[in-house]
Design a protein around this motif. Sequence first.
Motif, PDB file in Angstrom:
ATOM      1  N   GLU A  21       0.838  -1.205   0.000  1.00 17.25           N
ATOM      2  CA  GLU A  21       0.000   0.000   0.000  1.00 17.25           C
ATOM      3  C   GLU A  21       0.872   1.253   0.000  1.00 17.25           C
ATOM      4  O   GLU A  21       1.943   1.288   0.610  1.00 17.25           O
ATOM      5  CB  GLU A  21      -0.907  -0.014   1.235  1.00 17.25           C
ATOM      6  N   CYS A  62     -11.934   7.223  -0.929  1.00 16.92           N
ATOM      7  CA  CYS A  62     -12.573   5.936  -1.205  1.00 16.92           C
ATOM      8  C   CYS A  62     -14.040   6.130  -1.589  1.00 16.92           C
ATOM      9  O   CYS A  62     -14.832   6.637  -0.793  1.00 16.92           O
ATOM     10  CB  CYS A  62     -12.472   5.024   0.008  1.00 16.92           C
ATOM     11  N   GLU A 113      -9.443  -2.700   2.241  1.00 17.95           N
ATOM     12  CA  GLU A 113      -8.947  -4.074   2.175  1.00 17.95           C
ATOM     13  C   GLU A 113      -7.616  -4.238   2.919  1.00 17.95           C
ATOM     14  O   GLU A 113      -7.204  -5.362   3.223  1.00 17.95           O
ATOM     15  CB  GLU A 113      -8.786  -4.534   0.725  1.00 17.95           C
ATOM     16  N   LYS A 114      -6.934  -3.114   3.230  1.00 17.10           N
ATOM     17  CA  LYS A 114      -5.667  -3.165   3.957  1.00 17.10           C
ATOM     18  C   LYS A 114      -5.874  -2.970   5.463  1.00 17.10           C
ATOM     19  O   LYS A 114      -5.191  -3.590   6.275  1.00 17.10           O
ATOM     20  CB  LYS A 114      -4.708  -2.084   3.435  1.00 17.10           C
ATOM     21  N   PRO A 130      -9.249  -2.959   7.349  1.00 14.72           N
ATOM     22  CA  PRO A 130     -10.711  -3.017   7.407  1.00 14.72           C
ATOM     23  C   PRO A 130     -11.297  -2.449   8.691  1.00 14.72           C
ATOM     24  O   PRO A 130     -12.397  -1.879   8.671  1.00 14.72           O
ATOM     25  CB  PRO A 130     -11.013  -4.520   7.265  1.00 14.72           C
ATOM     26  N   LYS A 151     -16.028   3.536  -2.691  1.00 13.97           N
ATOM     27  CA  LYS A 151     -16.682   2.229  -2.738  1.00 13.97           C
ATOM     28  C   LYS A 151     -18.126   2.324  -2.256  1.00 13.97           C
ATOM     29  O   LYS A 151     -18.439   3.064  -1.324  1.00 13.97           O
ATOM     30  CB  LYS A 151     -15.919   1.220  -1.875  1.00 13.97           C
TER      31      LYS A 151
END
Length: 225
Positions: A22, A186, A158-159, A161, A188
């Motif tokens: 990351e 983000c 995802e790194k 959560p 999402k």
Amino acid sequence: MQRIIEKTEDGSATLFVPELNEHYHSVKGARTESQHIFVDMGLKASAAAHPHILEIGFGTGLNALLTLETAEKEKRHVHYTGIELYPLAWPEVDALKYSGNPLFEKLHRAAWEENVTVTPYFTLKKVRADVETISSDSLLMINKSPFDVVYFDAFAPEKQPGMWEEEVFRNLHAAMDTNGVLTTYCAKGAVRRMLQAVGFKVERLPGPPGGKREILRARKEVVNY
């Protein structure tokens, strides 16, 4: 934790963490991303005369530097709180060569857990804490008043959560003033729905030039009973 300096597409540098696979900033442009998402879409979207800003993930201090520069330019008093569990050492940050501005070093050398007047327009408080477990009451105690702007700049869901759980956003919502603004890179759908679930009005906005297509801005609305 190993960190490697990498150049991004706008010429500014970022740190890469092999352990997490990351980057601290967008590889499309670290400075461009920070300016667009957090300063232009966050700070400048707040009507507060003397905004209190909370940054989730102080990291390299780039967001703080750009905010300081904006506060100085606009002569707008800013109180800036940065929460970071794993602070970087100044030599590591200095190697990124973000700025020749001596105030950047002052940001990093400022004492933790106390208000530091960096300039007449910028006050900094750095707090070493875990956002995953901190309560809204604790956030309010740190600042003594609600926040007007939140820069949500944690590593990707995802790194990390745990940083993106609904309870985290619920606590942030409770610690913000009415009409307060939260911005994040983000976009999402799961993150957007969580922000809406805790009471934010959320909008998708264009991402930074050359970077992500969309980002999110959430606003704490007036509740009418």
